[in-house]
Design an enzyme around this catalytic site. Structure first.
Site: not given
Lengths: 335, 470
Positions: B322, B325-327, B470
Site C-alpha cells: 500500500g 502504491w503511494h509512490g 500517485f
C-alpha cells in the site's frame, strides 16, 4: 417555502455574499493605493515558450536569460525597431537559461534568432539545470486546460487586485499580526513577461547591498570551476548552438552589464579573458560583451545589476543596432 | 483538470446545463462519458488511450471469465486483466524506481558497465486510481460477487466518471452500477448539497492545506538539516493538517461534483485524527483504498485464515505494498511498513487489553487517540521527506532538543491544527452531511457563503493536489 426554493436560496445567498466579500476586499486595497498586477508562473512561461516554436521563424527573436534581460528588454521597442518581427521573452527571474537553450535546440519548430543573456558564471556546471523545472512543466504538464486556465488567470490578474497572492486572506492575517502591509512592488510584470522596474519606488541602497551580499555568498557556495573544466562543460552548449544553426537559426550570447561591487566580484571570480572570451571559439556563436559597447556600458544600473524601466527602450534599440551591425537581423532601414 | 481551477468551474456549470437540458437517461450518460474523457484529455490528450485500454481489457476479461467454467481459463482471463493493468502501472510509475535500484545494486557490486539509463517517463494522472478501480471490477466478477455489466457505455462511465477519475474515491462497480441503471434526479437539493460539499472541499484545499499549512511544511522540510526542535514539530504537525485537508478536500469536491448530477460516491475520510488505534485510523483514512487493500490484497494473501504469525505478516506485506502504491520510493514503502508494524503491535496488545479492562475504558480513549495521532504524525515524516537522508535529518530534529523559534505562520498553522483535531473529535461519530441537512436554510446559506468567500479570497497559493502524483 418548498425544499426546492430553500436549496436555490442557499446557493443564491452564498454567491451574493461571496461576490460582496470579494468586492469589499478589492475596494479596501484599492483605497490603499494598490492596483492590479500580473504574477509570473510556469504556465505563463510555457504559454510564451509555445509561441517560440510556432511563430514565423524567419522573423522570430527569442530572448532567454534571467532577471537582467527580463528587466532590460522591451518586446514593444524591439518590434517597433524591427517591423514585422515578433519578440518573445523566455527569461526566468533568478534562473540561468542553459536548460532553456537546450530545450529550444531540441524543438525542431524553432529556427529563429536566439539571444542568450548570460554571464560566465551562468554557464558553469552548477547552474546547468536551474531552468529545468520550467522546461519539464512545458514538456509534460502544459496541456490544453493549463493554457486556458492561465489565460483566464491573466485576464483576472490584470483587472483585480485581490487575485494576487499578496492579498491572500491567510497572508494578510499574518501581515496584520506582524504589522506588514502587502508589498508595493517596484517591478511590474508585463503581459509579454518582460519586467519594468521603477527604482524611484525602491530602497536602492538596500538592493545594492542585497545583490552584492547574495552574489558574494553564492561565489562561496559555488566557487568557479577551473577555466579548463568550464570550457569542457561548454560541449553540450556548443552542440545546442550547432543544432539551432543547422536548422537555419542563430544564437547570440550577450553578457549583460553589471556595475561597481557586482562587476568587481564577477571579474575576480570569472576573469573575462579566462572565461567569457573563450565562449565564441568554443560554441561558434556570436558573443557580445557589454564592456565592448559604450551604449551598453554607459547604462545606469541603480542596484548594480538591473536597469530602470525608463531605459528599457533605449537598451533595446541599442541592442537592435548591435545585432543589425553583426548581421544577425536584417537592417530594417534597407527595405 | 483540477477542482480548484477556473476552468473546472466553467466546465461543471456548462456540463450541468447541458445534462439538465437533455432528455433521456442514455443521452445524459453519453454526455457524462464524453465530458469525462474531455476532463481527462484536458491534462494531456495523448494518455486517453490508457483509459481506453484499461476499460476495454477489463470489460472483455470480466465477461469472458464469467462465461468460462474451467478454473484454468477463468484464471487466465483474470491474469490478463491483472497483467495489463499492473503492467501499465509498473511501466509508467515504477520503471525508473526499479532501474534506479538495479543501478544501485550493480554499482555496489562494482558492475558499472551493467547500469541502465532511466526512462524518465511521464506519470499519467490518475493511473493508480483507475487501474485499481477496474481491477476491483475484474476481481469481483472472478470471485462471483457481482455479475459483469451488460452495457459497455455504463461500464465505461463507471471507469471514467470525471469526479472520481484522477484521485478517487476508488468506487466499486456494485456501488455505481445501480445508479447507472436508473435515471439520476438532478434536483435543487442535490445541487445545493453537491455545491456545499465542493465548497467545503475547496476550503480545506485552498485555505487550509495550501495557504495555512503548506508554507510551514515546505520551509521546515527545506531546512531539514538545520531545523530546530520546535520548528520541526510545527512542520510535521502542519503536514498532518496539509495532507488531510488536501486529500479529504479533493475527495469532498469529487463527492460534491458527483452529487450535483445526482450520483452518490462513497465516503473517503471520516475524522481520521480522532481514531482510537491504527485499525480505526485505517477505517477512517482513505477508506476506499484501505478497503481495496483489505479485500483484494490482504485477503488474497490469506488474510487471517492461516494462523496468527501469517496474519501479522500479511498485514505488514499489504501495508508495505500500500505504501508503494503511494509512490515509487523507499520512503513510501517504509511509511507503509511502519503502518503495518503499528497494526501488528496493536494486534499484539489486544490480549493485554482484554485482561486489563481499564485500558479499554472510555476514560482511556483520549489517551489512545493522542497516541494514535502522534504516531501517525511522526510516521508522516517518511511520507513527506524527499529521500531517506532527509527523513533521518528530520527525525533527528524532532527527537533531539535544540533551540528554535516559531514565526507567525507556524503559530497560525498550529492553531488551525488544534481546531482541526477538535473538529475531528466532535464529528467522530457523526455524519456531517446529515448534520448539514438538519440545519435551517439561512444557517446553511451562511455556512456555504463564509466558506466560499474564504476560498475566493485565498488566491495564488495553488499547489497541485498531493495525491495527483500517485
Amino acid at each position: 417555502m418548498s425544499n426546492r426554493s430553500r436549496a436555490i436560496a442557499v446557493i443564491i445567498v452564498a454567491l451574493l455574499f461571496a461576490a460582496g466579500a470579494v468586492a469589499a476586499w478589492e475596494s479596501f486595497w484599492r483605497e490603499r493605493g494598490y492596483s492590479p498586477i500580473l504574477y509570473d508562473d510556469r504556465d505563463l512561461w510555457a504559454e510564451h515558450r509555445l509561441r517560440a516554436g510556432t511563430v514565423d521563424q524567419q522573423k522570430n527573436f527569442t530572448v532567454v536569460g534571467a532577471s537582467r534581460i527580463q528587466l532590460a528588454f522591451s518586446t514593444l521597442a524591439f518590434e517597433a525597431a524591427v517591423p514585422g518581427w515578433q519578440a518573445i521573452s523566455l527569461a526566468i527571474n533568478g534562473h540561468y537559461p542553459v536548460a532553456v537553450l537546450e530545450d529550444l535546440a531540441a524543438d525542431k519548430g524553432f529556427s529563429g534568432v536566439l539571444l542568450v543573456a548570460v554571464d560566465a558564471r551562468g554557464l558553469a556546471h552548477w547552474y546547468h539545470d536551474m531552468s529545468t523545472p520550467w522546461v519539464r512543466h512545458y514538456r509534460r504538464d502544459f496541456g490544453p486546460q493549463r493554457r486556458l486556465e492561465r489565460r483566464l488567470l491573466s485576464a483576472l490578474q490584470q483587472r483585480l487586485v485581490v487575485v494576487g497572492s499578496d492579498f491572500n486572506l491567510v497572508r494578510r492575517i499574518e501581515g496584520w499580526i506582524e504589522g506588514h502591509p502587502p508589498p508595493q512592488h517596484y517591478t511590474r510584470l508585463q503581459p509579454d513577461r518582460t519586467i519594468a522596474a521603477d527604482y524611484r519606488r525602491a530602497d536602492v541602497p538596500g538592493l545594492r547591498q542585497h545583490f552584492t551580499d547574495a552574489l558574494a555568498a553564492d561565489y562561496l557556495k559555488h566557487p568557479p570551476p577551473s577555466p579548463e573544466r568550464w570550457r569542457a562543460d561548454l560541449e553540450g552548449i556548443a552542440a545546442a548552438v550547432s543544432t539551432i544553426r543547422q536548422r537555419g537559426g542563430q544564437v547570440v550570447f550577450l553578457r549583460m552589464p553589471t556595475a561597481d561591487s557586482h562587476w568587481e566580484l564577477d571579474q575576480r571570480n570569472y576573469p573575462r579573458e579566462l572565461y567569457w572570451d573563450q565562449l565564441e571559439e568554443a560554441t561558434g556563436a556570436l558573443t557580445l560583451h557589454f564592456a565592448d559597447y559604450p551604449e551598453l556600458a554607459g547604462l545606469e544600473l541603480p542596484d548594480t545589476s538591473h536597469i530602470d524601466g525608463r531605459d528599457r527602450a533605449r537598451f533595446t534599440r541599442s541592442l537592435v543596432e548591435i545585432l543589425v551591425e553583426a548581421g544577425m537581423i536584417a537592417d530594417p532601414a534597407s527595405r | 483538470m483540477t477542482f480548484d481551477s477556473l476552468t473546472f468551474a466553467l466546465f461543471i456549470v456548462a456540463l450541468w446545463g447541458i445534462v439538465a437540458l437533455s432528455r433521456g437517461w442514455r443521452l445524459r450518460k453519453t454526455e457524462l462519458l464524453i465530458a469525462s474523457y474531455l476532463f481527462y484529455a484536458a491534462w494531456n490528450p495523448v494518455f486517453i488511450w490508457l483509459l481506453v485500454v484499461s476499460t476495454v481489457v477489463d470489460w472483455h476479461a470480466a465477461r469472458r471469465l464469467h462465461a468460462c467454467h474451467g478454473a484454468g481459463q477463468r484464471k487466465a482471463w483474470l491474469l490478463l486483466s491483472v497483467a495489463v493493468n499492473l503492467g501499465l502501472l509498473s511501466w509508467f510509475k515504477y520503471a525508473d524506481f526499479f532501474i534506479a535500484n538495479y543501478n544501485g545494486i550493480t554499482g555496489w557490486l562494482g558492475l558499472a558497465n551493467f547500469q541502465a539509463p532511466l526512462i524518465d517517463v511521464v506519470l499519467p494522472i490518475g493511473i493508480s486510481f483507475y487501474t485499481f478501480q477496474t481491477l476491483s471490477y475484474t476481481f469481483d466478477v472472478y470471485r462471483r460477487r457481482i455479475d459483469p455489466g451488460r452495457d459497455f457505455l455504463d461500464y465505461a462511465l463507471y471507469v471514467s466518471f470525471f469526479p472520481q477519475l484522477v484521485a478517487g474515491p476508488i468506487v466499486r462497480y456494485e456501488q455505481f452500477a445501480g445508479q447507472l441503471q436508473q435515471a439520476r434526479v438532478m434536483t435543487a437539493a442535490n445541487v445545493e448539497t453537491g455545491t456545499a460539499l465542493m465548497v467545503a472541499g475547496l476550503f480545506l484545499k485552498t485555505v487550509l492545506a495550501d495557504s495555512l499549512f503548506a508554507p510551514v511544511v515546505d520551509s521546515g522540510f527545506a531546512a531539514a538539516a538545520s531545523i530546530g526542535t520546535l520548528a520541526a514539530w510545527s512542520g510535521i504537525l502542519s503536514f498532518s493538517g496539509q495532507i488531510y485537508c488536501d486529500f479529504a478536500g479533493y475527495s469532498l469536491c469529487a463527492i460534491g461534483a458527483a452529487r450535483v448530477f445526482g450520483f452518490v460516491l462513497p465516503r473517503n475520510f471520516h475524522a481520521p485524527y480522532a481514531a482510537v488505534g491504527f485499525s480505526d485510523f485505517w477505517r477512517r483514512w482513505h477508506i476506499t483504498l484501505s478497503t481495496w487493500i483489505r479485500d483484494y490484497l490482504y485477503i488474497t494473501l490469506g488474510g487471517n485464515r492461516h494462523g496468527r504469525s501469517r496474519t501479522l505478516g500479511n498485514l505488514v506485506v499489504a501495508m508495505g505494498l500500500g505504501g508503494l502504491w503511494h509512490g515509487a520510493a523507499w520512503t513510501f514503502v517504509l511509511w507503509g511498513l511502519a503502518h503495518g508494524l503499528w497494526l501488528v503491535l496493536e494486534h499484539g496488545l489486544r490480549p493485554l487489553a482484554r485482561r486489563a479492562t481499564w485500558l479499554g475504558s472510555r476514560m482511556m480513549q483520549p489517551v489512545w487517540m493522542a497516541v494514535t495521532f502522534v504516531t501517525v504524525t511522526l510516521t508522516w515524516v517518511l511520507f513527506r521527506a524527499e529521500d531517506l537522508p532527509q527523513a533521518g535529518s528530520y527525525y533527528r530534529a524532532l527527537l533531539t532538543a535544540s533551540g528554535s523559534t516559531m514565526g507567525t505562520p507556524a503559530w497560525l498553522a498550529l492553531a488551525a491544527m488544534a481546531a482541526l483535531l477538535a473538529w475531528h473529535v466532535a464529528i467522530r461519530s457523526v455524519e456531517i452531511e446529515a448534520v448539514y441537512a438538519r440545519w435551517r436554510w439561512p444557517l446553511r446559506a451562511i455556512f456555504v457563503a463564509l466558506l466560499l468567500a474564504a476560498v475566493l479570497l485565498s488566491p495564488g497559493e495553488n499547489r497541485a493536489f498531493i495525491y495527483f502524483q500517485f
